[in-house]
Motif scaffolding. Structure first.
Motif, mmCIF file in Angstrom:
data_model
loop_
_atom_site.group_PDB
_atom_site.id
_atom_site.type_symbol
_atom_site.label_atom_id
_atom_site.label_comp_id
_atom_site.label_asym_id
_atom_site.label_seq_id
_atom_site.Cartn_x
_atom_site.Cartn_y
_atom_site.Cartn_z
ATOM 1 N N TYR A 6 -52.950 -1.079 50.355
ATOM 2 C CA TYR A 6 -54.008 -2.279 51.252
ATOM 3 C C TYR A 6 -54.351 -3.465 50.460
ATOM 4 C CZ TYR A 6 -54.113 2.248 53.768
ATOM 5 O OH TYR A 6 -53.786 3.381 54.361
ATOM 6 N N ASN A 7 -53.657 -3.725 49.413
ATOM 7 C CA ASN A 7 -53.826 -5.005 48.622
ATOM 8 C C ASN A 7 -55.249 -4.798 47.883
ATOM 9 O OD1 ASN A 7 -51.569 -6.415 49.279
ATOM 10 N ND2 ASN A 7 -52.476 -7.488 50.853
ATOM 11 N N ARG A 8 -55.575 -3.623 47.462
ATOM 12 C CA ARG A 8 -56.745 -3.563 46.524
ATOM 13 C C ARG A 8 -56.640 -3.484 45.135
ATOM 14 N NH1 ARG A 8 -58.523 1.406 50.866
ATOM 15 N NH2 ARG A 8 -59.319 -0.016 52.237
ATOM 16 N N THR A 9 -57.666 -3.893 44.655
ATOM 17 C CA THR A 9 -57.589 -4.142 43.135
ATOM 18 C C THR A 9 -58.065 -2.862 42.285
ATOM 19 O OG1 THR A 9 -59.719 -4.976 42.876
ATOM 20 C CG2 THR A 9 -57.767 -6.614 43.227
ATOM 21 N N PRO A 10 -57.891 -2.585 41.150
ATOM 22 C CA PRO A 10 -58.819 -1.532 40.571
ATOM 23 C C PRO A 10 -60.158 -1.726 40.872
ATOM 24 C CG PRO A 10 -57.023 -2.652 38.896
ATOM 25 C CD PRO A 10 -56.995 -3.499 40.024
ATOM 26 N N PRO B 228 -63.086 -11.861 36.209
ATOM 27 C CA PRO B 228 -64.054 -12.575 37.104
ATOM 28 C C PRO B 228 -63.719 -12.801 38.724
ATOM 29 C CG PRO B 228 -64.010 -14.171 35.329
ATOM 30 C CD PRO B 228 -63.197 -12.920 35.142
ATOM 31 N N GLU B 229 -62.280 -13.185 38.341
ATOM 32 C CA GLU B 229 -61.885 -13.520 39.941
ATOM 33 C C GLU B 229 -61.530 -12.606 40.791
ATOM 34 O OE1 GLU B 229 -58.284 -13.530 36.932
ATOM 35 O OE2 GLU B 229 -60.351 -13.968 36.887
ATOM 36 N N ALA B 230 -61.700 -11.205 40.119
ATOM 37 C CA ALA B 230 -61.141 -9.921 40.854
ATOM 38 C C ALA B 230 -62.478 -9.636 41.870
ATOM 39 C CB ALA B 230 -61.108 -8.661 39.955
ATOM 40 N N VAL B 231 -63.555 -10.098 41.656
ATOM 41 C CA VAL B 231 -64.846 -9.839 42.683
ATOM 42 C C VAL B 231 -64.324 -10.549 43.742
ATOM 43 C CG1 VAL B 231 -66.429 -9.252 40.909
ATOM 44 C CG2 VAL B 231 -66.322 -11.743 41.582
ATOM 45 N N LYS B 232 -63.537 -11.607 43.729
ATOM 46 C CA LYS B 232 -63.479 -12.502 44.878
ATOM 47 C C LYS B 232 -62.171 -12.352 45.688
ATOM 48 C CE LYS B 232 -65.272 -16.372 42.214
ATOM 49 N NZ LYS B 232 -65.065 -17.461 41.920
ATOM 50 N N VAL B 233 -61.243 -10.926 45.167
ATOM 51 C CA VAL B 233 -60.271 -10.878 45.960
ATOM 52 C C VAL B 233 -60.663 -9.891 47.201
ATOM 53 C CG1 VAL B 233 -58.175 -9.452 45.738
ATOM 54 C CG2 VAL B 233 -58.767 -11.036 43.641
ATOM 55 N N ARG B 234 -59.952 -10.477 48.370
ATOM 56 C CA ARG B 234 -60.189 -9.521 49.659
ATOM 57 C C ARG B 234 -58.835 -8.721 49.888
ATOM 58 N NH1 ARG B 234 -64.275 -11.117 52.842
ATOM 59 N NH2 ARG B 234 -64.962 -13.117 52.227
ATOM 60 N N PHE C 290 -64.837 -4.952 33.597
ATOM 61 C CA PHE C 290 -63.835 -5.510 34.600
ATOM 62 C C PHE C 290 -64.176 -6.955 34.946
ATOM 63 C CE2 PHE C 290 -61.790 -1.587 37.170
ATOM 64 C CZ PHE C 290 -61.442 -0.979 35.685
ATOM 65 N N ILE C 291 -65.452 -7.158 35.206
ATOM 66 C CA ILE C 291 -66.177 -8.211 35.597
ATOM 67 C C ILE C 291 -65.860 -9.478 34.537
ATOM 68 C CG2 ILE C 291 -67.968 -9.725 36.418
ATOM 69 C CD1 ILE C 291 -68.841 -7.193 37.802
ATOM 70 N N LEU D 114 -56.331 -6.055 36.023
ATOM 71 C CA LEU D 114 -57.287 -6.086 36.682
ATOM 72 C C LEU D 114 -57.182 -6.944 38.056
ATOM 73 C CD1 LEU D 114 -59.723 -6.538 33.830
ATOM 74 C CD2 LEU D 114 -59.646 -4.704 35.433
ATOM 75 N N THR D 115 -56.294 -7.786 38.047
ATOM 76 C CA THR D 115 -55.917 -8.450 39.437
ATOM 77 C C THR D 115 -54.672 -7.851 40.002
ATOM 78 O OG1 THR D 115 -54.563 -10.079 38.398
ATOM 79 C CG2 THR D 115 -57.014 -10.654 38.737
ATOM 80 N N TYR D 116 -54.080 -6.653 39.736
ATOM 81 C CA TYR D 116 -53.194 -6.111 40.490
ATOM 82 C C TYR D 116 -53.544 -5.643 41.709
ATOM 83 C CZ TYR D 116 -49.665 -2.313 41.557
ATOM 84 O OH TYR D 116 -48.709 -1.749 42.181
ATOM 85 N N GLN D 117 -52.838 -5.966 42.800
ATOM 86 C CA GLN D 117 -53.141 -5.386 44.090
ATOM 87 C C GLN D 117 -52.187 -4.239 44.436
ATOM 88 O OE1 GLN D 117 -53.641 -9.813 45.596
ATOM 89 N NE2 GLN D 117 -55.100 -8.212 46.639
#
Length: 118
Positions: free
Chosen positions: A53-57, A81-87, A76-77, A47-50
């Motif tokens: 373009y460094n995008r997550t699932p 939960p940290e995935a929602v903060k990934v730019r 996913f959340i 879920l945090t794999y980038q």
């Protein structure tokens, strides 16, 4: 079985040009989540794999104009939960992907994202 963290990312990315119906594509994501639900380490890595373009699932599933189901977004959340903060590479958060990708029409999806990262 070799674990590939990019497998979930690829399932989410493939929603953009699905070979099957969107519902079948979402069912494939649900099946993947179900197969891995007992391994928090795997889920977090996936879920945090980038990828591109460094995008997550989460970025990918929200940016496809298909109204992603709330149950998948909530899963996913819940697991990462940290995935929602990934730019991504462009500085966009998953909520930006949702707004650009058409998921903004589902108020519950947007609300879940906002609630997890106010």
């Amino acid at each position: 079985e070799t674990f590939k963290p990019e497998e979930l990312y690829d399932l989410c990315r493939n929603l953009i040009t699905p070979a099957t119906t969107y519902e079948e594509a979402y069912d494939s994501i649900r099946q993947w989540l179900n197969r891995n639900k007992d391994d928090n380490t795997r889920l977090k890595k996936a879920l945090t794999y980038q990828g591109e373009y460094n995008r997550t699932p989460l970025h990918r599933i929200l940016n496809n104009n298909t109204q992603p189901p709330l149950d998948i977004i909530q899963t996913f959340i819940n697991y990462a939960p940290e995935a929602v903060k990934v730019r991504d590479q462009f500085g966009s958060l998953p909520i930006h992907s949702a707004c650009f990708g058409g998921a903004s029409l589902e108020v519950e999806v947007i609300q879940a994202l906002v609630n997890s990262y106010p």
